[in-house]
Scaffold this active site. Structure first.
Site, short mmCIF file in Angstrom:
data_model
loop_
_atom_site.label_atom_id
_atom_site.label_comp_id
_atom_site.label_asym_id
_atom_site.label_seq_id
_atom_site.Cartn_x
_atom_site.Cartn_y
_atom_site.Cartn_z
N SER A 24 -52.64 39.33 18.35
CA SER A 24 -51.86 40.26 17.55
C SER A 24 -50.63 39.56 17.00
O SER A 24 -50.58 38.33 16.93
CB SER A 24 -51.46 41.48 18.40
OG SER A 24 -50.92 42.51 17.60
N ASN A 25 -49.63 40.33 16.59
CA ASN A 25 -48.38 39.79 16.06
C ASN A 25 -47.25 40.75 16.45
O ASN A 25 -47.51 41.86 16.92
CB ASN A 25 -48.47 39.63 14.53
CG ASN A 25 -48.77 40.95 13.84
OD1 ASN A 25 -47.95 41.85 13.81
ND2 ASN A 25 -49.97 41.06 13.28
N PRO A 26 -46.00 40.33 16.29
CA PRO A 26 -44.89 41.15 16.79
C PRO A 26 -44.40 42.25 15.86
O PRO A 26 -43.29 42.76 16.03
CB PRO A 26 -43.78 40.11 17.02
CG PRO A 26 -44.07 39.02 16.06
CD PRO A 26 -45.56 38.99 15.86
N ALA A 79 -49.01 44.66 9.29
CA ALA A 79 -49.22 43.23 9.54
C ALA A 79 -50.63 43.07 10.09
O ALA A 79 -50.86 43.12 11.31
CB ALA A 79 -48.19 42.70 10.52
#
Length: 399
Positions: free
Chosen positions: A214-216, A280
């Site tokens: 994933s991403n933040p 995102a």
């Protein structure tokens, strides 16, 4: 939206009470009529005469004041509750939050809350540790569930001398939120009658039932875009990944997890008048999914990936006439150049480019710096994500 509006300003006993005087003047400059109600504890920080002089109205504090006839006072909270277009409590202490959440009406301010027929905006203001306390969190959630509007406090230097989240938001931010609440009631603007779909937050690509890629992304920019679209009259749906953000009344929220989930939802919403792709989205997903947790001693050191569906490009290929398609681009270098290439390749009307290379902007931050690009022009904005979202849509839809 504030011109000719009738506003009750509630002031409680916190050090930020002095700022309420500036807030009162700002509402008046915007054309609103303001009446003030204070808790008894607020008198320790600002005198009643200050607010009476500024507002040109008596300040309501006690249900049975000694110097006023009972017949003139004990129903004042009812009269004010019917009079107001908006009730704002700024600052609002943990004590008053608890009273409102519990329906306690032991002073004029809390009694007026129960009698109010208008929207209520609460600005929690206290020390950071108090704001994070489980009881305060629980009470604020109760207020949200009851339909009250909450404007999150800001981070910074607090009266205790500590740094944390608990400061009263800037006057301009409170005015913006007040105007937005009143606008939602009217629901008129350049997006009136239009369906707006906004994507927000990260996607998760699972390796096994426990681990994922994933991403933040926090989803803050997407949620801010959704709020701004609603303020312009849009009928807004937010399709979001895993986020922990307050939801706005009147907006439809749909939760998803993976890029594949998001694609399936977008296929059902591809006919929207306006699509804002602020999520995102993961570009890659594991080539193999393991139905059980992969044991550490059995795991391979190489993880094979495959590309996910390019949802934005698919939307560009299936773009309908008169539809407005807005994309986002997060870059680490050659920001405008790369964003322009993406604008053309994916058949977008607009692209919002930002970078994670600057301090205090981008993922998880409350602030951002963006460049808004179409085929003819570029324009840059900096500030809070809420304000940036409003500026972006005002530029695009000439609001």
């Amino acid at each position: 939206m504030l011109s000719d509006k009738r506003i009750i300003l509630g002031v409680t006993g916190g050090i930020a009470a002095y700022k309420a005087a500036f807030l009162l003047r700002a509402f008046q400059k915007a054309g609103a009529e303001v009446r003030v109600t204070m808790t008894p504890a607020a008198h320790r920080f600002v005198g009643v005469d200050t607010f009476a002089s500024l507002s040109k109205h008596p300040v309501a504090t006690h249900i049975f004041p000694e110097n006023q006839a009972a017949a003139d006072s004990w129903t004042q909270h009812i009269e004010w509750g019917e009079w107001a277009d908006l009730f704002i409590i700024a600052p609002c202490t943990a004590n008053t939050i608890a009273k409102i959440a519990g329906g306690i009406s032991d002073n004029m301010l809390t009694s007026t809350v129960l009698a109010a027929r208008c929207p209520l905006l609460i600005c929690p203001t206290m020390d950071g540790e108090m704001y994070r306390a489980p009881a305060v969190k629980r009470n604020i959630q109760t207020l949200r569930d009851d339909g009250y509007h909450i404007l999150e406090p800001e981070e910074g230097y607090l009266a205790s001398g500590l740094e944390g989240k608990g400061r009263l938001p800037e006057t301009e931010d409170i005015l913006d939120e007040s105007s937005a609440i009143l606008t939602r009631t009217v629901s008129e603007g350049p997006l009136s009658g239009k369906k707006v779909v906004v994507t927000a937050g990260p996607t998760r690509e699972f390796i096994d039932p426990i681990r994922f890629i994933s991403n933040p992304s926090s989803g803050k920019m997407g949620f801010a875009m959704a709020d701004a679209a609603q303020q312009l009259g849009g009928e807004v749906t937010v399709i979001h990944g895993p986020v922990q953000l307050p939801k706005t009344e009147g907006i439809n929220y749909i939760g998803i997890t993976s890029t594949a989930d998001l694609f399936e939802e977008m296929k059902h919403h591809a006919d929207a008048d306006v699509i804002i792709m602020a999520a995102a989205v993961s570009d890659f997903t594991p080539a193999d999914y393991h139905g059980q947790k992969v044991k550490k001693d059995e795991a391979k050191e190489t993880l094979h990936l495959q590309s996910t569906q390019d949802i934005l490009q698919w939307l560009g290929q299936h773009k309908q006439e008169a539809q407005t398609l807005i994309g986002f681009a997060m870059e680490t270098e050659d920001l405008v150049k790369n964003a322009r290439q993406k604008l053309k390749k994916k058949n977008l009307d607009w692209i919002i480019a930002n970078t994670i290379s600057a301090e205090n902007v981008g993922f998880e931050s409350d602030s951002n710096t963006v460049t808004v690009i179409n085929k003819q022009s570029t324009e840059s904005f900096a500030g809070s994500k809420k304000k940036i979202a409003q500026k972006i849509l005002a530029l695009i839809f000439k609001a």
